[in-house]
Write a protein that holds these residues in place. Structure first.
Motif, short mmCIF file in Angstrom:
data_model
loop_
_atom_site.label_atom_id
_atom_site.label_comp_id
_atom_site.label_asym_id
_atom_site.label_seq_id
_atom_site.Cartn_x
_atom_site.Cartn_y
_atom_site.Cartn_z
N MET A 155 0.80 -1.24 0.09
CA MET A 155 -0.08 -0.18 -0.14
C MET A 155 0.83 1.34 -0.03
O MET A 155 1.75 1.36 0.88
N PRO A 156 0.62 2.24 -1.07
CA PRO A 156 1.51 3.34 -1.16
C PRO A 156 0.80 4.34 -0.02
O PRO A 156 -0.37 4.47 0.06
N VAL A 157 1.47 4.74 1.08
CA VAL A 157 1.15 5.80 2.09
C VAL A 157 1.89 6.93 2.16
O VAL A 157 3.03 7.06 1.71
N VAL A 158 1.27 7.91 2.90
CA VAL A 158 1.90 9.38 3.11
C VAL A 158 3.24 9.08 3.98
O VAL A 158 3.25 8.12 4.69
N LYS A 159 3.89 10.20 4.01
CA LYS A 159 5.18 10.14 4.85
C LYS A 159 4.87 9.91 6.62
O LYS A 159 3.69 10.39 6.95
N ASN A 160 5.56 9.26 7.25
CA ASN A 160 5.44 9.23 8.60
C ASN A 160 4.17 8.44 9.16
O ASN A 160 3.39 8.78 10.13
N THR A 219 12.94 20.75 0.88
CA THR A 219 11.95 20.11 1.69
C THR A 219 11.27 19.02 0.78
O THR A 219 11.00 19.35 -0.58
N PRO A 220 10.74 17.93 1.18
CA PRO A 220 10.25 17.05 0.35
C PRO A 220 8.88 17.26 0.06
O PRO A 220 8.01 17.75 0.61
N ALA A 221 8.57 16.70 -1.14
CA ALA A 221 6.88 16.69 -1.56
C ALA A 221 6.59 15.28 -1.38
O ALA A 221 7.35 14.23 -1.99
N GLU A 241 0.77 11.74 -1.46
CA GLU A 241 -0.29 12.24 -0.92
C GLU A 241 -1.52 12.65 -1.53
O GLU A 241 -2.68 13.09 -1.33
N HIS A 242 -1.17 12.84 -3.00
CA HIS A 242 -2.33 13.23 -3.74
C HIS A 242 -3.54 12.48 -3.82
O HIS A 242 -3.56 11.28 -3.36
N PRO A 243 -4.77 12.90 -3.93
CA PRO A 243 -5.99 12.38 -3.86
C PRO A 243 -6.16 11.04 -4.75
O PRO A 243 -6.85 10.17 -4.23
N TYR A 244 -5.52 11.14 -5.96
CA TYR A 244 -5.49 9.82 -6.78
C TYR A 244 -5.07 8.47 -5.75
O TYR A 244 -5.67 7.74 -5.91
N LEU A 252 9.12 10.01 -1.01
CA LEU A 252 9.13 11.51 -0.80
C LEU A 252 10.05 12.04 -1.90
O LEU A 252 10.97 11.27 -2.32
N ALA A 253 9.52 13.07 -2.61
CA ALA A 253 10.44 13.27 -3.96
C ALA A 253 11.19 14.76 -3.45
O ALA A 253 10.58 15.70 -2.86
N PHE A 254 12.53 14.95 -3.66
CA PHE A 254 13.12 15.92 -3.41
C PHE A 254 14.14 16.60 -4.72
O PHE A 254 14.05 15.92 -5.69
N CYS A 255 14.63 17.72 -4.60
CA CYS A 255 15.71 18.24 -5.64
C CYS A 255 16.87 18.42 -4.46
O CYS A 255 16.71 18.59 -3.34
N VAL A 256 17.95 17.92 -5.16
CA VAL A 256 19.29 18.51 -4.27
C VAL A 256 19.93 19.11 -5.12
O VAL A 256 20.24 19.10 -6.55
#
Ligand code: F6R
Ligand code: MG
Ligand code: MG
Length: 366
Positions: A275-280, A306-308, A312-315, A295-299
């Motif tokens: 199951m794909p879940v939100v962070k924490n 900060t991560p996206a 989390e998206h409603p989909y 979590l998606a980042f840019c470095v």
């Protein structure tokens, strides 16, 4: 500029069973890292998925750095002190060795690392899974990096048209890292033949054949190989670079909508949908279902955004409902057949002991 990303994760104790670490424990790990990083880290991020704490380091010490590994190990030890103080369940569970010996690989924590020359903009994804093992990433990576039905970019983008090189590890071989390199698309049937066996063959890394750059790194630890007995599932972490010569973020995410069946549900011995879940997120029903966060980042010049939160998206709420149904469906058949793992993967040793006892009672009719 060359940047190394290292994600190191461990279960060092949790509340109410194997559900989630306490706030105080996470705060202590964070505090320890801030006090002891001594300029060797460019940036870091801490989060948890189920009962596992993951530390993401951005640094310039290269892959397998004893300094970075020791920093993580010591931070987990500091967190374990709090876990003991609070009486958390399984305090220090994944710290399987007494003394640090230069690298946390083979000591309990899971590690995925990659070093690369930073692109002008460098997006990447951090995946953390709980109640499952590294083979859980086989299917989504196969679909995301080798199957144009899931990643049409393999046809559309000239920078991906040469395909990707898969490095696959035989995790049943415990005397050393036994790996094979296979190229997609030419050797796709060979890749498929190995990856269908999630418990034995797992993707260690993937490289672009256009640029030679590393795209993906997966933790390949099998805890029962280290401890010799069940000490919890491996709960693998993974780093994936995205966009440009790599798949787009969505091309890597979309296979997770399947909620494919993986090992690790309850007592590490059952099959359940991922199951794909939100962070924490914590873990619940039947010590699962197996979960994965992204979590998606840019470095940029070593600094992390900060991560996206990619799930989390409603989909993904719709996906979660479907996966919950799949979990309930397979639980309806309890321990029978496909609901439980094969004999060789059953944890705790109870069935093996029973079979040994019963074997003596069998009779063979002439
Ligand atoms: C732990 C896990 C759980 C445990 C179960 C029994 O990650 O998968 O399902 O196996 O809760 O735990 P113990 O053996 O610690 O009582
Ligand atoms: Mg645990
Ligand atoms: Mg765990």
């Amino acid at each position: 500029m060359k940047t190394t990303l290292s994600v190191i994760k461990a279960d060092i104790g949790s509340i109410g069973g194997h559900l989630k670490p306490s706030e105080r424990l996470i705060d202590r790990v964070r505090e320890f890292l801030n006090d002891n990083q001594d300029g060797m880290v460019n940036d870091l991020y801490i989060g948890h998925t189920g009962d596992d704490i993951a530390i993401l380091f951005s640094h310039q010490q290269g892959v397998g750095s004893d300094k970075i590994h020791k920093l993580a190990w010591d931070a987990f030890l500091a967190g374990t002190e709090i876990a003991k103080e609070q009486g958390l369940y399984g305090a220090g569970q994944d710290l399987l060795k007494d003394a640090f010996s230069g690298n946390v690989k083979g000591m309990g924590p899971a590690v995925a690392e990659m070093e690369f020359e930073e692109r002008p903009n460098e997006p990447f994804l951090l995946f953390c899974a709980d109640k499952t093992d590294p083979g859980a990433y086989n299917l989504p990576l196969y679909l995301g990096f080798a199957d144009p039905m899931h990643n049409s970019g393999l046809m559309l983008s000239p920078s991906m048209s040469k395909g990707f090189k898969f490095t696959i590890m035989d995790v049943a071989h415990i005397e050393g890292d036994k790996t094979i390199e296979l190229n997609a698309p030419e050797e796709i049937y060979d890749i498929a033949a190995l990856l269908r066996d999630n418990e034995r063959f797992v993707i260690e890394s993937i490289h672009s054949r256009e640029t030679g750059d590393i795209a993906t790194s997966v933790s390949t630890t099998r805890l029962h190989n280290i401890a010799g007995k069940y000490t919890g599932k491996d709960d693998p972490v993974m780093l994936v670079r995205v966009q440009g010569a790599f798949p787009a973020t969505g091309e890597v995410l979309s296979p997770f909508s399947i909620g494919h069946y993986v090992a690790g549900f309850m007592r590490g011995s059952h099959i359940g949908p991922l199951m794909p879940v939100v962070k924490n997120s914590s873990v619940s029903y039947f010590d699962g279902p197996p979960v994965v966060s992204c979590l998606a980042f840019c470095v940029h010049q070593g600094k992390l955004t900060t991560p996206a939160d990619a799930f989390e998206h409603p989909y993904w709420d719709w996906v979660r409902s479907r996966v919950a149904e799949k979990a309930t469906e397979i639980r309806a058949q309890g321990f029978f057949g496909a609901a439980m793992l094969p004999y060789s993967e059953l944890e705790y040793g109870g069935i093996v002991a029973k079979m040994n006892k019963l074997e003596k009672k069998f009779t063979v009719k002439k």
